[in-house]
Scaffold this motif. Structure first.
Motif, PDB file in Angstrom:
ATOM      1  N   MET A 173       7.400 -12.251  -5.345  1.00 26.56           N
ATOM      2  CA  MET A 173       5.763 -11.217  -4.510  1.00 26.56           C
ATOM      3  C   MET A 173       6.242 -11.082  -2.901  1.00 26.56           C
ATOM      4  SD  MET A 173       4.197 -14.764  -6.025  1.00 26.56           S
ATOM      5  CE  MET A 173       2.710 -14.257  -5.201  1.00 26.56           C
ATOM      6  N   PHE A 174       7.477 -11.724  -2.042  1.00 25.57           N
ATOM      7  CA  PHE A 174       7.411 -11.554  -1.146  1.00 25.57           C
ATOM      8  C   PHE A 174       7.992  -9.947  -0.541  1.00 25.57           C
ATOM      9  CE2 PHE A 174       8.266 -16.383  -0.467  1.00 25.57           C
ATOM     10  CZ  PHE A 174       7.284 -16.295  -0.140  1.00 25.57           C
ATOM     11  N   ALA A 175       9.412  -9.526  -1.561  1.00 24.41           N
ATOM     12  CA  ALA A 175       9.527  -8.593  -1.605  1.00 24.41           C
ATOM     13  C   ALA A 175       8.840  -7.837  -1.498  1.00 24.41           C
ATOM     14  CB  ALA A 175      10.810  -8.446  -2.820  1.00 24.41           C
ATOM     15  N   VAL A 176       7.792  -7.248  -2.475  1.00 25.09           N
ATOM     16  CA  VAL A 176       6.341  -6.464  -2.815  1.00 25.09           C
ATOM     17  C   VAL A 176       5.391  -6.226  -1.127  1.00 25.09           C
ATOM     18  CG1 VAL A 176       4.261  -5.831  -3.863  1.00 25.09           C
ATOM     19  CG2 VAL A 176       6.870  -6.576  -5.497  1.00 25.09           C
ATOM     20  N   ALA A 177       5.798  -7.655  -0.555  1.00 24.95           N
ATOM     21  CA  ALA A 177       5.044  -7.342   0.161  1.00 24.95           C
ATOM     22  C   ALA A 177       5.208  -6.883   1.458  1.00 24.95           C
ATOM     23  CB  ALA A 177       4.054  -8.853   0.254  1.00 24.95           C
ATOM     24  N   TYR A 178       6.538  -6.628   1.550  1.00 21.36           N
ATOM     25  CA  TYR A 178       7.448  -6.106   2.560  1.00 21.36           C
ATOM     26  C   TYR A 178       6.878  -4.650   2.275  1.00 21.36           C
ATOM     27  CZ  TYR A 178       8.347 -11.083   4.742  1.00 21.36           C
ATOM     28  OH  TYR A 178       8.128 -11.636   5.159  1.00 21.36           O
ATOM     29  N   VAL A 179       7.624  -4.423   1.525  1.00 17.18           N
ATOM     30  CA  VAL A 179       7.543  -2.589   0.998  1.00 17.18           C
ATOM     31  C   VAL A 179       6.007  -2.310   0.823  1.00 17.18           C
ATOM     32  CG1 VAL A 179       7.649  -1.077  -1.485  1.00 17.18           C
ATOM     33  CG2 VAL A 179       9.649  -3.078  -0.742  1.00 17.18           C
ATOM     34  N   LEU A 180       5.122  -2.822   1.149  1.00 12.72           N
ATOM     35  CA  LEU A 180       3.576  -2.172   1.176  1.00 12.72           C
ATOM     36  C   LEU A 180       4.243  -2.455   2.371  1.00 12.72           C
ATOM     37  CD1 LEU A 180       1.528  -4.160  -1.258  1.00 12.72           C
ATOM     38  CD2 LEU A 180       1.928  -1.358  -1.719  1.00 12.72           C
ATOM     39  N   THR A 181       4.232  -3.277   3.131  1.00 12.53           N
ATOM     40  CA  THR A 181       3.884  -2.885   4.346  1.00 12.53           C
ATOM     41  C   THR A 181       4.886  -2.063   5.165  1.00 12.53           C
ATOM     42  OG1 THR A 181       3.931  -5.331   4.955  1.00 12.53           O
ATOM     43  CG2 THR A 181       4.662  -3.996   7.096  1.00 12.53           C
ATOM     44  N   ALA A 182       6.025  -2.139   4.951  1.00 15.09           N
ATOM     45  CA  ALA A 182       6.462  -0.432   5.171  1.00 15.09           C
ATOM     46  C   ALA A 182       6.431   0.517   4.658  1.00 15.09           C
ATOM     47  CB  ALA A 182       8.345  -0.249   4.941  1.00 15.09           C
ATOM     48  N   ILE A 183       5.240   1.046   3.630  1.00 14.23           N
ATOM     49  CA  ILE A 183       5.000   2.067   3.191  1.00 14.23           C
ATOM     50  C   ILE A 183       3.789   2.505   3.764  1.00 14.23           C
ATOM     51  CG2 ILE A 183       3.102   3.195   1.311  1.00 14.23           C
ATOM     52  CD1 ILE A 183       5.372   1.740  -1.029  1.00 14.23           C
ATOM     53  N   TYR A 184       3.037   1.431   4.291  1.00 16.45           N
ATOM     54  CA  TYR A 184       1.378   1.631   4.631  1.00 16.45           C
ATOM     55  C   TYR A 184       2.013   2.337   6.620  1.00 16.45           C
ATOM     56  CZ  TYR A 184      -0.282  -1.172   1.403  1.00 16.45           C
ATOM     57  OH  TYR A 184      -0.972  -0.938   0.415  1.00 16.45           O
TER      58      TYR A 184
ATOM     59  N   PHE B 227      -3.683  -5.788   0.755  1.00 14.12           N
ATOM     60  CA  PHE B 227      -2.901  -6.691   0.160  1.00 14.12           C
ATOM     61  C   PHE B 227      -1.594  -7.470   0.718  1.00 14.12           C
ATOM     62  CE2 PHE B 227      -4.425  -2.535  -2.263  1.00 14.12           C
ATOM     63  CZ  PHE B 227      -5.834  -3.105  -2.504  1.00 14.12           C
ATOM     64  N   PRO B 228      -0.510  -6.883   1.393  1.00  8.87           N
ATOM     65  CA  PRO B 228       0.293  -7.730   1.444  1.00  8.87           C
ATOM     66  C   PRO B 228       0.151  -9.517   1.971  1.00  8.87           C
ATOM     67  CG  PRO B 228       0.211  -5.741   2.989  1.00  8.87           C
ATOM     68  CD  PRO B 228      -0.614  -5.937   1.963  1.00  8.87           C
TER      69      PRO B 228
END
Length: 309
Positions: free
Chosen positions: A234-245, A189-190
């Motif tokens: 969009m950038f912020a969501v990608a980085y947040v997902l990375t942190a969650i994963y 997803f990211p």
């Protein structure tokens, strides 16, 4: 100096082999290279990587992306969207005088080679890959071809991110492992968001011309200032997902390395703010592609490190 010579000078476009290189729109090819790399690196855990399959998938993905760019060049010319002053295109037809049918023919040849590579991939994995690959190629054509081009709608970012991010990562993972896990899908997803961001950046740059020609992209619907903020989100969501994963254990702790790309993502937003002319926004467009490249490379390297250490 005529207008064509003037714009070519301004864009630093040269003749010779560079004509055909620009037709590929090389700054966009990161969208096809990174997903194959990341999907293959994710497959390393407990599996031996088939290098020939990896290379075949990589080349097929690049060929499909390049062919999609050629379809874009051809159909935007046919519909009268591109002219000699258009920024961000290869300019092969409108500025270099290459016959439109030549561009279309090259796109079909690239598709043909990709199909042959797909046959090899299927022989080594599963024929289900062929069905998925053909769907990807169909949407590559429909992106700017057909009666209702996806690129002219608010769904361009969604389709490009899904097919070039999630689907290609999924195929790259599957042909190496013989299965598709939920973790592989989530991890994609990211990357899909960053690929969608490349298209979003392109649409922000082309907003005025696209609006005049009847397109309804997200950038047009939001307006440029809000579209730039949407890109930042969009950038912020990608980085947040990375942190969650990372916290969930889907990605290794090494994937913290991917956050180094935030520097380039921030640069994209800075380069867009206050700009209104397409030529002024070219650096921001290029920086978006580099953000995807840097994030993807660091993510892939982190996955490799996670398997080695």
């Amino acid at each position: 100096m005529d207008s064509i010579t003037s714009i070519k000078t301004e864009l630093n476009e040269k003749s010779g082999l560079q004509i055909w290189w620009r037709l590929l729109r090389p700054h966009t090819l990161t969208a096809s290279i990174i997903p194959v790399f990341v999907g293959t690196m994710f497959a390393l855990g407990g599996y031996d990587i088939n290098i020939l399959l990896f290379l075949a998938m990589l080349l097929a993905s690049v060929l499909i992306q390049a062919a999609t760019n050629m379809f874009n060049e051809y159909y935007d010319f046919v519909r009268g969207l591109d002219n000699e002053k258009s920024v961000g295109i290869g300019g092969t037809i409108v500025r270099d005088g290459i016959a439109p049918k030549t561009v279309l023919g090259m796109a079909l040849i690239f598709f043909g080679i990709a199909i042959l590579l797909g046959v090899y991939i299927c022989l080594e994995s599963s024929w289900w890959v062929a069905a998925i690959g053909l769907v990807c190629m169909l949407f590559g054509y429909l992106y700017t071809g057909g009666p209702f081009p996806i690129a002219y709608t608010p769904f361009g970012e969604l389709f490009s991110g899904f097919f070039m991010g999630t689907v290609i990562i999924g195929i790259s993972y599957y042909i190496q492992t013989g299965l598709l896990t939920g973790s592989a899908v989530l991890m994609s997803f990211p990357v899909a968001i960053f690929i969608g961001a490349i298209m979003m950046s392109n649409n922000i740059r082309d907003l005025d011309g696209d609006k005049e020609n009847g397109r309804k992209t997200i950038a047009i619907l939001l307006g440029r200032p809000k579209a730039v903020r949407f890109l930042a989100a969009m950038f912020a969501v990608a980085y947040v997902l990375t942190a969650i994963y990372i916290m969930m254990g889907i990605l290794p702790i090494w994937s913290i390395l991917a956050f180094l790309s935030i520097i380039k993502a921030t640069d994209v937003i800075k380069k867009f703010r206050g700009k209104t002319k397409p030529l002024e926004m070219m650096p921001a467009m290029a920086a978006t592609g580099k953000t995807n490249t840097l994030y993807g490379l660091l993510l892939g390297i982190s996955l490799l490190a996670g398997h080695l250490f």
